[in-house]
Every structure is written in structure tokens, then in C-alpha cells.
Design a protein around this motif. Sequence first.
Motif, mmCIF file in Angstrom:
data_model
loop_
_atom_site.group_PDB
_atom_site.id
_atom_site.type_symbol
_atom_site.label_atom_id
_atom_site.label_comp_id
_atom_site.label_asym_id
_atom_site.label_seq_id
_atom_site.Cartn_x
_atom_site.Cartn_y
_atom_site.Cartn_z
ATOM 1 N N MET A 1 21.999 17.269 -10.172
ATOM 2 C CA MET A 1 21.266 16.204 -10.821
ATOM 3 C C MET A 1 21.333 14.955 -9.943
ATOM 4 O O MET A 1 22.401 14.512 -9.558
ATOM 5 N N PRO A 2 20.184 14.341 -9.645
ATOM 6 C CA PRO A 2 20.158 13.217 -8.713
ATOM 7 C C PRO A 2 20.729 11.921 -9.254
ATOM 8 O O PRO A 2 21.083 11.042 -8.507
ATOM 9 N N GLY A 3 20.829 11.759 -10.537
ATOM 10 C CA GLY A 3 21.317 10.517 -11.116
ATOM 11 C C GLY A 3 20.335 10.002 -12.139
ATOM 12 O O GLY A 3 19.253 10.555 -12.330
ATOM 13 N N PRO A 4 20.692 8.920 -12.825
ATOM 14 C CA PRO A 4 19.813 8.402 -13.868
ATOM 15 C C PRO A 4 18.539 7.787 -13.300
ATOM 16 O O PRO A 4 18.526 7.254 -12.190
ATOM 17 N N ALA A 5 17.496 7.861 -14.101
ATOM 18 C CA ALA A 5 16.219 7.238 -13.759
ATOM 19 C C ALA A 5 16.181 5.841 -14.392
ATOM 20 O O ALA A 5 17.195 5.340 -14.860
ATOM 21 N N VAL A 6 14.997 5.251 -14.421
ATOM 22 C CA VAL A 6 14.837 3.870 -14.865
ATOM 23 C C VAL A 6 13.928 3.803 -16.089
ATOM 24 O O VAL A 6 12.928 4.510 -16.164
ATOM 25 N N ALA A 7 14.283 2.953 -17.032
ATOM 26 C CA ALA A 7 13.411 2.547 -18.132
ATOM 27 C C ALA A 7 13.323 1.026 -18.063
ATOM 28 O O ALA A 7 14.330 0.357 -17.836
ATOM 29 N N ALA A 8 12.120 0.480 -18.226
ATOM 30 C CA ALA A 8 11.942 -0.956 -18.027
ATOM 31 C C ALA A 8 11.060 -1.574 -19.103
ATOM 32 O O ALA A 8 10.293 -0.886 -19.775
ATOM 33 N N SER A 9 11.152 -2.891 -19.222
ATOM 34 C CA SER A 9 10.398 -3.625 -20.234
ATOM 35 C C SER A 9 8.953 -3.871 -19.839
ATOM 36 O O SER A 9 8.118 -4.147 -20.683
ATOM 37 N N SER A 10 8.636 -3.785 -18.551
ATOM 38 C CA SER A 10 7.255 -3.968 -18.105
ATOM 39 C C SER A 10 6.997 -3.097 -16.889
ATOM 40 O O SER A 10 7.910 -2.445 -16.375
ATOM 41 N N ARG A 11 5.756 -3.104 -16.444
ATOM 42 C CA ARG A 11 5.393 -2.295 -15.279
ATOM 43 C C ARG A 11 4.340 -3.010 -14.450
ATOM 44 O O ARG A 11 3.695 -3.951 -14.906
ATOM 45 N N TRP A 12 4.187 -2.531 -13.245
ATOM 46 C CA TRP A 12 3.131 -2.985 -12.360
ATOM 47 C C TRP A 12 2.707 -1.781 -11.530
ATOM 48 O O TRP A 12 3.381 -0.759 -11.507
ATOM 49 N N THR A 13 1.589 -1.873 -10.859
ATOM 50 C CA THR A 13 1.058 -0.768 -10.070
ATOM 51 C C THR A 13 1.000 -1.187 -8.612
ATOM 52 O O THR A 13 0.489 -2.266 -8.284
ATOM 53 N N ASP A 14 1.538 -0.322 -7.733
ATOM 54 C CA ASP A 14 1.527 -0.654 -6.313
ATOM 55 C C ASP A 14 0.159 -0.346 -5.697
ATOM 56 O O ASP A 14 -0.773 0.064 -6.376
ATOM 57 N N GLU A 15 0.041 -0.545 -4.380
ATOM 58 C CA GLU A 15 -1.225 -0.367 -3.677
ATOM 59 C C GLU A 15 -1.751 1.064 -3.762
ATOM 60 O O GLU A 15 -2.950 1.302 -3.672
ATOM 61 N N GLU A 16 -0.852 2.029 -3.921
ATOM 62 C CA GLU A 16 -1.245 3.433 -3.969
ATOM 63 C C GLU A 16 -1.510 3.916 -5.390
ATOM 64 O O GLU A 16 -1.774 5.099 -5.610
ATOM 65 N N GLY A 17 -1.413 3.036 -6.386
ATOM 66 C CA GLY A 17 -1.682 3.393 -7.768
ATOM 67 C C GLY A 17 -0.502 3.998 -8.509
ATOM 68 O O GLY A 17 -0.674 4.595 -9.564
ATOM 69 N N VAL A 18 0.705 3.831 -7.974
ATOM 70 C CA VAL A 18 1.912 4.379 -8.604
ATOM 71 C C VAL A 18 2.523 3.323 -9.522
ATOM 72 O O VAL A 18 2.683 2.164 -9.125
ATOM 73 N N ARG A 19 2.859 3.721 -10.759
ATOM 74 C CA ARG A 19 3.525 2.816 -11.694
ATOM 75 C C ARG A 19 4.934 2.505 -11.202
ATOM 76 O O ARG A 19 5.669 3.394 -10.821
ATOM 77 N N GLU A 20 5.301 1.243 -11.248
ATOM 78 C CA GLU A 20 6.632 0.800 -10.846
ATOM 79 C C GLU A 20 7.227 -0.063 -11.956
ATOM 80 O O GLU A 20 6.506 -0.749 -12.672
ATOM 81 N N PRO A 21 8.569 -0.033 -12.118
ATOM 82 C CA PRO A 21 9.199 -0.833 -13.173
ATOM 83 C C PRO A 21 9.240 -2.317 -12.844
ATOM 84 O O PRO A 21 9.244 -2.713 -11.681
ATOM 85 N N GLY A 22 9.259 -3.123 -13.891
ATOM 86 C CA GLY A 22 9.383 -4.564 -13.745
ATOM 87 C C GLY A 22 10.140 -5.123 -14.932
ATOM 88 O O GLY A 22 10.371 -4.440 -15.923
ATOM 89 N N GLY A 23 10.526 -6.365 -14.846
ATOM 90 C CA GLY A 23 11.230 -7.002 -15.958
ATOM 91 C C GLY A 23 12.669 -6.550 -16.085
ATOM 92 O O GLY A 23 13.378 -6.390 -15.095
ATOM 93 N N PHE A 24 13.105 -6.344 -17.323
ATOM 94 C CA PHE A 24 14.483 -5.940 -17.601
ATOM 95 C C PHE A 24 14.592 -4.427 -17.461
ATOM 96 O O PHE A 24 13.846 -3.684 -18.099
ATOM 97 N N VAL A 25 15.503 -3.954 -16.633
ATOM 98 C CA VAL A 25 15.595 -2.539 -16.259
ATOM 99 C C VAL A 25 16.901 -1.924 -16.749
ATOM 100 O O VAL A 25 17.964 -2.509 -16.595
ATOM 101 N N HIS A 26 16.793 -0.732 -17.352
ATOM 102 C CA HIS A 26 17.942 0.029 -17.848
ATOM 103 C C HIS A 26 18.039 1.368 -17.121
ATOM 104 O O HIS A 26 17.033 1.884 -16.632
ATOM 105 N N ALA A 27 19.237 1.935 -17.092
ATOM 106 C CA ALA A 27 19.434 3.296 -16.582
ATOM 107 C C ALA A 27 19.174 4.263 -17.731
ATOM 108 O O ALA A 27 19.551 4.004 -18.876
ATOM 109 N N TRP A 28 18.529 5.388 -17.422
ATOM 110 C CA TRP A 28 18.112 6.340 -18.448
ATOM 111 C C TRP A 28 18.193 7.754 -17.891
ATOM 112 O O TRP A 28 17.799 8.007 -16.753
ATOM 113 N N ARG A 29 18.738 8.679 -18.664
ATOM 114 C CA ARG A 29 18.791 10.088 -18.270
ATOM 115 C C ARG A 29 17.575 10.793 -18.848
ATOM 116 O O ARG A 29 17.318 10.722 -20.051
ATOM 117 N N CYS A 30 16.811 11.469 -17.984
ATOM 118 C CA CYS A 30 15.616 12.189 -18.412
ATOM 119 C C CYS A 30 15.973 13.193 -19.501
ATOM 120 O O CYS A 30 16.995 13.865 -19.419
#
Length: 94
Positions: free
Chosen positions: A1-30
Amino acid sequence: MPGPAVAASSRWTDEEGVREPGGFVHAWRCGTNQTLCGVPLHKAGLEWFPHVLWIDARWPADTTGERLVLCHRCAAAVGDRPERRRWTRHRPRP
């Protein structure tokens, strides 16, 4: 298992159209419905980002323009602070 992923209060989209986390960020296990510090994802309105690992959120690129605020309880639960005691969530006694 690679480790916990991210859950966040907001998001933004990079130049390639990939969702990225923003704001307040928590660790989350899938596969779970709450963060490592015990915050329920749906009730808190958090979006999950299974493609972004917690370790990657610790060092965000300066070029994004987004400021990430990491949850200190999640950081302690993951073990990001080896000099300090790990944080664990305890259920209250009945």
C-alpha cells in the motif's frame, strides 16, 4: 500500500485538466468514509483525490498558486513528525 491519499475542502484544475486539491487538506485511506483524524468526508463536504498521495501534498509546487493547509492531526497520524508522539483517535468510554 503506497500510503494515504488526500481529501480536501476545495479543488482546482491544472493545465492538463487533472483535478488537484486545494484549501484545507486531510489524509484519507481509500475505501474509508473518513479522514485519519476522524472527519467524515461527506458531512464535511470534502472531495477525495485518490490520485494524490499525502506525501505529495506536503510539498506542493510553488507554480500552482494554490495554498494548501495541512491538517496537523492527520500529519501526526501519518507520522510526519517523528520527533513528536503520534496522534490516534480514541473513542470515549461508555
